[in-house]
Design an enzyme around this catalytic site. Structure first.
Site, PDB file in Angstrom:
ATOM      1  N   HIS A  48      -4.728  -0.493   5.657  1.00  0.00           N
ATOM      2  CA  HIS A  48      -4.311   0.256   6.851  1.00  0.00           C
ATOM      3  C   HIS A  48      -5.277   0.063   8.019  1.00  0.00           C
ATOM      4  CE1 HIS A  48      -7.000   2.992   4.796  1.00  0.00           C
ATOM      5  NE2 HIS A  48      -6.074   3.533   4.048  1.00  0.00           N
TER       6      HIS A  48
ATOM      7  N   HIS B 225       0.874  -1.200   0.000  1.00  0.00           N
ATOM      8  CA  HIS B 225       0.000   0.000   0.000  1.00  0.00           C
ATOM      9  C   HIS B 225       0.900   1.236   0.000  1.00  0.00           C
ATOM     10  CE1 HIS B 225      -3.805   2.210   1.507  1.00  0.00           C
ATOM     11  NE2 HIS B 225      -2.889   3.142   1.213  1.00  0.00           N
TER      12      HIS B 225
ATOM     13  N   HIS C 190     -10.694   1.117   1.631  1.00  0.00           N
ATOM     14  CA  HIS C 190     -10.530   2.127   2.687  1.00  0.00           C
ATOM     15  C   HIS C 190     -11.791   2.016   3.528  1.00  0.00           C
ATOM     16  CE1 HIS C 190      -8.969   6.075   4.293  1.00  0.00           C
ATOM     17  NE2 HIS C 190     -10.148   5.943   4.880  1.00  0.00           N
TER      18      HIS C 190
ATOM     19  N   ASP D  50       1.551   2.698   3.451  1.00  0.00           N
ATOM     20  CA  ASP D  50       0.684   3.868   3.252  1.00  0.00           C
ATOM     21  C   ASP D  50       1.511   5.145   3.225  1.00  0.00           C
ATOM     22  OD1 ASP D  50      -1.655   5.261   2.758  1.00  0.00           O
ATOM     23  OD2 ASP D  50      -2.264   5.322   4.856  1.00  0.00           O
TER      24      ASP D  50
ATOM     25  N   LYS E  93      -9.473  -0.172  -5.877  1.00  0.00           N
ATOM     26  CA  LYS E  93      -9.553   0.448  -4.555  1.00  0.00           C
ATOM     27  C   LYS E  93     -10.910   1.098  -4.362  1.00  0.00           C
ATOM     28  CE  LYS E  93      -7.896   2.228  -0.669  1.00  0.00           C
ATOM     29  NZ  LYS E  93      -6.734   3.066  -0.402  1.00  0.00           N
TER      30      LYS E  93
ATOM     31  N   HIS F  58       1.592   5.419  -1.779  1.00  0.00           N
ATOM     32  CA  HIS F  58       1.233   6.575  -2.614  1.00  0.00           C
ATOM     33  C   HIS F  58       2.505   7.184  -3.190  1.00  0.00           C
ATOM     34  CE1 HIS F  58      -2.901   6.613  -1.007  1.00  0.00           C
ATOM     35  NE2 HIS F  58      -2.298   6.119   0.064  1.00  0.00           N
TER      36      HIS F  58
HETATM   37  C1  NCD Z   1      -3.431   9.090   1.984  1.00  0.00           C
HETATM   38  C2  NCD Z   1      -2.991  10.164   0.992  1.00  0.00           C
HETATM   39  O1  NCD Z   1      -2.513  11.214   1.405  1.00  0.00           O
HETATM   40  O2  NCD Z   1      -3.101   9.930  -0.219  1.00  0.00           O
HETATM   41  N1  NCD Z   1      -3.470   9.677   3.285  1.00  0.00           N
HETATM   42  C3  NCD Z   1      -3.473   9.044   4.481  1.00  0.00           C
HETATM   43  O3  NCD Z   1      -3.603   9.705   5.505  1.00  0.00           O
HETATM   44  N2  NCD Z   1      -3.327   7.735   4.568  1.00  0.00           N
HETATM   45  C4  NCD Z   1      -4.737   8.512   1.560  1.00  0.00           C
HETATM   46  C5  NCD Z   1      -5.162   7.271   2.282  1.00  0.00           C
HETATM   47  O4  NCD Z   1      -4.562   6.206   2.146  1.00  0.00           O
HETATM   48  O5  NCD Z   1      -6.162   7.329   3.029  1.00  0.00           O
HETATM   49 ZN    ZN Z   2      -3.161   5.111   1.532  1.00  0.00          ZN
END
Ligand code: NCD
Ligand code: ZN
Length: 344
Positions: A175, A14, A137, A248, A100, A16
């Site tokens: 998460h 997971h 999520h 995450d 997702k 970003h």
């Molecule tokens: C993530 C993001 O900033 O893209 N932020 C977070 O707090 N985890 C999005 C997500 O996974 O919820």
């Molecule tokens: Zn995330």
């Protein structure tokens, strides 16, 4: 005391990466350690179709340092306009490893998400049929629902039904942050799993709010009470194969985090594996790190485990205070903290 630790190369289930010049920071940071990552699709605009995923994948690969072996595992963002044909195309693409579900309004760039997760049964059905995992999520979004209760309510209201109706659908509870989330996973068979972030293992809401507000520990789903942290820890330390590494890691510029209305997300990628190693070592369970980081996720997704290794050595260092990327300053999660393990 062990001073080196060699593990099967891990994967991040997971993550970003963001887009544009930020990829020049995030892609090398992850690819230095991980062989593969599930790449979250919450860009603006989001990654909705296979063609979006293909183009994003190319941008990620273009940001890889020469000679680095790394495979981005792409994900489609489910919207109310997604069709079963989009799912079939994703399954046929060979580059998409999941879809997702963002409840609309739940987190960063989720506005194009799904307002009613029970209104897209045809999509779950198509995903089950095509063997496409569902990454969830798991939070309801109504403003009147207390933010600390949103995960539990999502399970009760939506997830149990989805789980029952589509028994062969692989569901990843992304998460996980609560005892109820852990319990949901443990109550089901090997088609249900969860990713676990370093912040939800190592912190609870005191780390966000006690003695001053700590915007760099703010993420969604928000950190919960210590008893919830303990139940996540227990699942992971007990070696339950349904719980595996998903950082995450989610960078936001410093001025967007240290703000009157700060963004949610912790940029943990630069120290991810040493952070997880610190957690396992602190609990006398370093021998359990490898399966959590390198085996369970691949097994769940039905992908081969990596065949090469990474080595951590005991060599204290500090997480940097700042990182400059894409003309912005990032404050990595746990900035300034001393860690014992570093990548050899
Ligand atoms: C993530 C993001 O900033 O893209 N932020 C977070 O707090 N985890 C999005 C997500 O996974 O919820
Ligand atoms: Zn995330």
């Amino acid at each position: 005391m062990t001073d080196t630790l060699t593990l099967t190369r891990p994967d991040d289930w997971h993550l970003h990466f963001r887009d544009g010049d930020m990829l020049l920071e995030t892609v090398p940071a992850t690819a230095a350690v991980f062989r593969r990552a599930i790449v979250m699709p919450n860009l603006t605009p989001p990654v909705i179709r296979v063609a979006d995923a293909q183009a994003y994948r190319e941008r990620i690969l273009a940001a890889l340092p020469a000679g680095t072996d790394f495979e981005p595992l792409m994900v489609l963002y489910l919207t109310e306009a997604t069709t079963p044909a989009d799912i079939a195309a994703a399954a046929a693409s060979g580059i998409v490893y999941g879809c997702k579900l963002y409840p609309a309004g739940a987190t960063t760039n989720s506005d194009s998400g799904v307002r009613d997760p029970s209104a897209i049964m045809a999509l779950y059905e198509a995903m089950e049929k095509h063997g496409m995992p569902l990454q969830v999520h798991g939070e309801v979004t109504e403003p009147e629902i207390d933010i600390f209760d949103r995960e539990k309510l999502f399970i009760d209201r939506y997830l149990l039904t989805i789980r029952q109706r589509f028994p062969d659908l692989k569901i990843i509870f992304e998460h996980v942050t609560t005892r109820e989330g852990v319990q949901f996973v443990q109550d089901h068979d090997s088609h249900t799993a969860a990713t676990v972030t370093p912040q939800h293992l190592m912190m609870n809401r005191n780390d966000l709010l006690a003695g001053g507000i700590r915007p760099h520990n703010y993420c969604l789903p928000v950190l919960k009470r210590r008893e919830h942290q303990l139940s996540i820890q227990q699942a992971v330390l007990g070696g339950d194969a349904r719980f595996f590494l998903g950082t995450d890691s989610a960078p936001h510029a410093r001025n967007k985090k240290e703000a009157a209305c700060g963004c949610a997300g912790c940029y943990s990628a630069p120290a991810a594996l040493p952070l997880y190693a610190a957690f396992f070592e602190e609990h006398g369970a370093l021998s359990r790190l490898e399966a959590f980081a390198s085996h369970f996720g691949a097994d769940f997704y039905g992908l081969p485990r990596n065949t090469d290794t990474v080595t951590l050595k005991r060599d204290p260092w500090q997480v940097p205070a700042h990182i400059h990327a894409a003309g912005e300053t990032l404050v990595p999660w746990q900035a300034g903290v001393a860690l014992q393990w570093r990548l050899a």
